[in-house]
Motif scaffolding. Structure first.
Motif, PDB file in Angstrom:
ATOM      1  N   ASN A  90       0.851  -1.190   0.000  1.00 47.20           N
ATOM      2  CA  ASN A  90       0.000   0.000   0.000  1.00 47.20           C
ATOM      3  C   ASN A  90       0.887   1.240   0.000  1.00 47.20           C
ATOM      4  O   ASN A  90       1.399   1.662   1.035  1.00 47.20           O
ATOM      5  CB  ASN A  90      -0.907  -0.023   1.227  1.00 47.20           C
ATOM      6  CG  ASN A  90      -1.875   1.143   1.254  1.00 47.20           C
ATOM      7  OD1 ASN A  90      -1.798   2.067   0.436  1.00 47.20           O
ATOM      8  ND2 ASN A  90      -2.803   1.127   2.196  1.00 47.20           N
ATOM      9  N   GLN A  91       1.063   1.839  -1.165  1.00 52.53           N
ATOM     10  CA  GLN A  91       1.993   2.948  -1.305  1.00 52.53           C
ATOM     11  C   GLN A  91       1.570   4.192  -0.540  1.00 52.53           C
ATOM     12  O   GLN A  91       2.395   5.079  -0.283  1.00 52.53           O
ATOM     13  CB  GLN A  91       2.170   3.287  -2.789  1.00 52.53           C
ATOM     14  CG  GLN A  91       2.845   2.177  -3.582  1.00 52.53           C
ATOM     15  CD  GLN A  91       4.221   1.822  -3.014  1.00 52.53           C
ATOM     16  OE1 GLN A  91       5.089   2.682  -2.897  1.00 52.53           O
ATOM     17  NE2 GLN A  91       4.411   0.561  -2.668  1.00 52.53           N
ATOM     18  N   THR A  92       0.314   4.278  -0.152  1.00 53.59           N
ATOM     19  CA  THR A  92      -0.121   5.442   0.632  1.00 53.59           C
ATOM     20  C   THR A  92       0.496   5.451   2.027  1.00 53.59           C
ATOM     21  O   THR A  92       0.467   6.482   2.710  1.00 53.59           O
ATOM     22  CB  THR A  92      -1.649   5.490   0.747  1.00 53.59           C
ATOM     23  OG1 THR A  92      -2.115   4.333   1.456  1.00 53.59           O
ATOM     24  CG2 THR A  92      -2.298   5.525  -0.637  1.00 53.59           C
ATOM     25  N   PHE A 147       3.630   5.186   2.568  1.00 58.68           N
ATOM     26  CA  PHE A 147       5.018   5.583   2.451  1.00 58.68           C
ATOM     27  C   PHE A 147       5.176   6.882   1.666  1.00 58.68           C
ATOM     28  O   PHE A 147       4.300   7.269   0.905  1.00 58.68           O
ATOM     29  CB  PHE A 147       5.836   4.464   1.783  1.00 58.68           C
ATOM     30  CG  PHE A 147       5.903   3.220   2.608  1.00 58.68           C
ATOM     31  CD1 PHE A 147       6.943   3.009   3.494  1.00 58.68           C
ATOM     32  CD2 PHE A 147       4.902   2.262   2.537  1.00 58.68           C
ATOM     33  CE1 PHE A 147       6.989   1.875   4.283  1.00 58.68           C
ATOM     34  CE2 PHE A 147       4.941   1.125   3.317  1.00 58.68           C
ATOM     35  CZ  PHE A 147       5.993   0.930   4.202  1.00 58.68           C
ATOM     36  N   ALA A 165       7.808   8.680  -1.004  1.00 61.46           N
ATOM     37  CA  ALA A 165       8.956   8.521  -1.890  1.00 61.46           C
ATOM     38  C   ALA A 165       9.860   9.743  -1.750  1.00 61.46           C
ATOM     39  O   ALA A 165       9.396  10.884  -1.835  1.00 61.46           O
ATOM     40  CB  ALA A 165       8.494   8.352  -3.328  1.00 61.46           C
ATOM     41  N   MET A 193      12.757   5.683   0.464  1.00 60.79           N
ATOM     42  CA  MET A 193      11.386   5.902   0.910  1.00 60.79           C
ATOM     43  C   MET A 193      11.367   5.832   2.426  1.00 60.79           C
ATOM     44  O   MET A 193      12.308   5.356   3.064  1.00 60.79           O
ATOM     45  CB  MET A 193      10.430   4.856   0.326  1.00 60.79           C
ATOM     46  CG  MET A 193      10.677   3.441   0.814  1.00 60.79           C
ATOM     47  SD  MET A 193       9.511   2.250   0.113  1.00 60.79           S
ATOM     48  CE  MET A 193       9.986   0.757   1.009  1.00 60.79           C
ATOM     49  N   ALA A 222      15.273   1.287  -1.257  1.00 59.82           N
ATOM     50  CA  ALA A 222      14.307   0.311  -1.773  1.00 59.82           C
ATOM     51  C   ALA A 222      14.911  -1.049  -2.052  1.00 59.82           C
ATOM     52  O   ALA A 222      14.209  -2.042  -2.060  1.00 59.82           O
ATOM     53  CB  ALA A 222      13.653   0.858  -3.044  1.00 59.82           C
TER      54      ALA A 222
END
Length: 481
Positions: A292-294, A296, A298, A304, A343
């Motif tokens: 779920n990229q929300t 983290f 970038a 990140m 990453a």
């Protein structure tokens, strides 16, 4: 504890997430409730590992009493914390409010030295910090149990402040900056002992059973991770509910559906539950945290970090809480420290040398460091006993002048470089001050960047994050950049 650790490289795989304690699902199946209960209880396993390590170092099980770390972590140190830093001395203590309140005494803080005295609930939520970043005053702080609205508030004439802890049991892990190896003895002998905990007498009945070694360790099935989590959760959850008031009733209901008796503090697996599948699904929840990229931010150049709002004190984000408990237990709130992650950490090529370019000095109100670990999260043994590089080391620019301690201004944007190279291949003379040894024989490794007292530039993308480049061993120094 190794069987419960989810490596970050594995967590980067895309995996489904799971909705925990959803308000739209009034009645969960016993299988779904078991998955939710496992995710909820996972941080308790990290607490037990940490508490047992503190007790081992202290030479016995003592609550409300500090273990003062006498030396910095090194390659042979036991794991009191996961991925230890080598910039601070740790002082750890289990906090037990079952029999009454506790007083935390803090001495005056030295100017120019970074201190953070964090307090955690039983699940690893960093609900209160005193120290440098909060401009805290010396004095006595009263630690009291309050089931909701935890945190630090101003005190009265008797107490400098009041610390409201949302669970009966908890933890503290004091961190005090150490400038160099010759500073260690001074911090250990002259600063650490000024931080103390003491129990106040109480005439009221105990709030819960005392926090004992037997409570956390005896008669639990440690051979089965899922069963162990459920039994441990059953043993302590009734006295240590979530800090968000709206979550207390639904979580208690889910635990009961899953077979955890809140009155008897026991676990009985419901007849239709497949605990093995539930544990696998709980692991998917943790994997889904990274998917779920929300969750983290970038930062550029493949860096990140966890969104600052999710750092340290997780509130209702139980999946994030469980994931961090496995990766970086006793994490601090972002106001105190953040931990940007590269990453590709954990997947760096064997026998490969890397050059790390820093685009100017990171702007921190405390200190910063980059630390290398082997594939299991231990510090890397090496001939020069160097495990990290930081703003107190004698790193040099390509022209040989000092990055810190020389004529370069504090806000310099001039590039400097680190060399990540196997301890089997010693650094050449021009790289020696900027060399971070990686494992011998080309072993897998990772590294961790830490900002203590981060400024906005490190959180909002204003600062250009370091660039990692694969190079030949002992490459020529960059001419400029």
């Amino acid at each position: 504890m190794r069987q419960f650790l989810f490596p970050l490289s594995l967590a980067l795989l895309v995996a489904p997430s799971y909705s925990l304690f959803s308000s739209g699902r009034d009645i969960l199946s016993e299988q779904d409730a078991t998955i939710a209960a496992l995710v909820y209880g996972i941080p308790l396993t990290s607490y037990v590992v940490w508490a047992n390590a503190v007790a081992a170092e202290k030479g016995g099980w003592f609550t409300n009493s500090f273990y003062y770390q006498p030396t910095l972590a090194n390659a042979s140190s036991p794991h009191v914390v996961i991925l230890p830093n080598v910039d601070t001395l740790y002082s750890g203590a289990m906090i037990d409010l079952s029999q009454g309140d506790v007083v935390a005494t803090m001495p005056p803080l030295e100017e120019g030295r970074f201190y953070v005295w964090p307090f955690y609930d039983l699940y690893g939520d960093n609900f209160c910090n005193i120290g440098t970043a909060t401009n805290s005053l010396a004095g006595k702080y009263l630690i009291k149990y309050r089931a909701s609205e935890p945190g630090c508030v101003a005190g009265s004439d008797e107490y400098t402040g009041i610390i409201y802890m949302p669970t009966v049991y908890g933890a503290t892990l004091l961190r005090i900056e150490v400038f160099n190896s010759s500073d260690v003895n001074y911090v250990a002998s002259s600063i650490d002992p000024g931080f103390r905990l003491s129990v106040l007498p109480s005439d009221s009945a105990p709030r819960a059973p005392a926090l004992t070694q037997e409570l956390l360790n005896d008669n639990l099935n440690t051979s089965d991770p899922a069963l162990y989590i459920m039994q441990l959760t059953a043993r302590v959850a009734a006295f240590n509910m979530p800090e968000v008031p709206e979550d207390v009733a639904p979580i208690a209901a889910v635990l009961e559906i899953a077979g955890i008796s809140m009155t008897a503090q026991t676990y009985t697996m419901p007849a239709g539950v497949n605990l093995t599948l539930a544990y696998s699904a709980a692991q998917d929840v943790l994997l889904g945290v990274v998917a779920n990229q929300t969750n983290f931010v970038a930062l550029g150049n493949s860096w990140m970090m966890l969104a600052p709002a999710l750092c340290g004190n997780f509130l209702s984000h139980y999946g994030v809480r469980a994931f961090i408990a496995m990766q970086a237990y006793l994490q601090l709130q972002a106001s105190e420290a953040v931990y940007p992650t590269f990453a590709l950490s954990g997947n760096l090529y064997a026998n490969q040398t890397y050059m790390v370019q820093f685009f100017g000095k990171p702007q921190v109100n405390g200190f910063w460091s980059l630390t290398v670990y082997d594939g299991e999260g231990y510090l890397v043994p090496n001939s020069i006993n160097r495990y990290s590089l930081n703003n107190r080391d004698n790193m040099t620019y390509p022209d040989g002048t000092l990055v810190y301690g020389g004529s370069s201004p504090a806000n310099s944007t001039q590039s400097f470089y680190m060399l990540l190279q196997s301890t089997d291949t010693p650094a050449s003379a021009e790289w020696e001050s900027n060399w971070l040894p990686t494992p011998a024989a080309g072993g897998e490794f990772s590294f961790q960047l830490r900002w203590y007292g981060p400024t906005d530039s490190l959180l909002n993308g204003t600062y250009t994050y370091p660039k990692l480049t694969a190079v030949a061993a002992n490459p020529p120094l960059p001419i400029s950049g």
